[in-house]
Motif scaffolding. Sequence first.
Motif: not given
Length: 449
Positions: A199-209, A212-221
Amino acid sequence: MTSGKTIDIKAFIDERPIAPYQWLLVALCFLIVTADGMDVAIMGFVAPSIIHDFAISRPAFGLVMSAAPLGLVIGALVAGPASDRVGRRWVLITSVFLFGMFTIATAFAQSPTSMAVLRLLTGIGLGAAMPNTTTLLSEYAPQRKRSLMITIMFCGFNLGSAMIGFAAGWLIPVHGWRSVLIFGGSLPLALIVLQVWLLPESARLLAVRGAPAARIGAVLGRVCGVRFSGNEVFVSNEPPLPTRKPIGVLFSHGYGFMTAALWLTYFMGLLVIYLLTGWLPTLMKDSGLTVTSAANITAMFQVGGTIGAIGVGWLMDKVRPAPVISAAYLGGALCVLALGWIGALSSSLTLLVFAAGFCMSGAQTGLNAFAPSRYPTVARATGVSWMLGMGRFGSIFGSAIGGALLGLGWQFGGILAMLAIPATLAGLAVLLAQRVQAREATPEPSTAH
């Protein structure tokens, strides 16, 4: 591989082909909703055995039956704001753990009072699960297939409700009613391993919050099957908001009327559905049908609802979603009005019950797919979960009013015809709200095709 640039996460997901991991997420959410459906329906199948073993009356057992719906309201109202603050992933994992664990604990209850408390706690977990699966999946589903993917997920609820019925029929004669509760609680607990792993975390929520870009990129990728260079800037373009508090957003300019309309629509829809499914067998039996015929005909409501959910979801992705949902509710109003007109002994009864299920459950599931896009990321889980929570009062009221009307001497025709009123109100409310919001600030303009 993509290199340093600004990436709008929603647009990125919308523009790409659907990756296998996104379909895997649909399957995982489907399994969670299936487990949810099992545990919501489970007490109905074990109630006769429990009443016999505890030697209590049916009215006395009503405390146990009403505990879980109350917990569902509490869970929905609490989980949404929590999810918008701490994340979708762990709130969802915790909710599944809670309803699995407390369902098993219910198997060892020694009194109706302790069982009611455990069912209340089970309901809190159940109430938290549904809005979070809806929100998380909506944030990873591309716009062109979002409604269909969410309605497919919701079909798991009917599957789970049916599965636990078959399981109860097999387990109770051999192992007793407690084994059904152990079985029903074990499956969601088994899902915990898959959730933690996949189960991934929401990349959109991570961006709003501001993660770090590295964490968002890992989840979205991972979800979209893409490798990022590490130089990207991830954003979730949102409209300007007067407040960052999730509950405050629900009632701010541009969202307040939609929030009220979604609550009204969901309340009215569940009122109709729960009164029909809860009291239709009794109404048909009182009109002269056999118990078997009444049960089989009522089952056609669920069959129609499953097909209707997929059909409404598919159509919502092709044309503007609000008119589709409104038309389905209004179609449901016509169906229940026709049911009241023709009576319980008509040869068209089965077809009209199927059509009523197709329209009403199709519209209700479609509303679940529609609601997430009405709110910005910072308040999305709160908006969806509060709609579900407030709507639950409709299910409670619908179940209660059926018995009250029967006590007042109402018959099949009058009760069914009366249900056309809330179904019509539901259809008009969602359509009016969409038009009002379109004139104000829409969170995701692309949802109107």
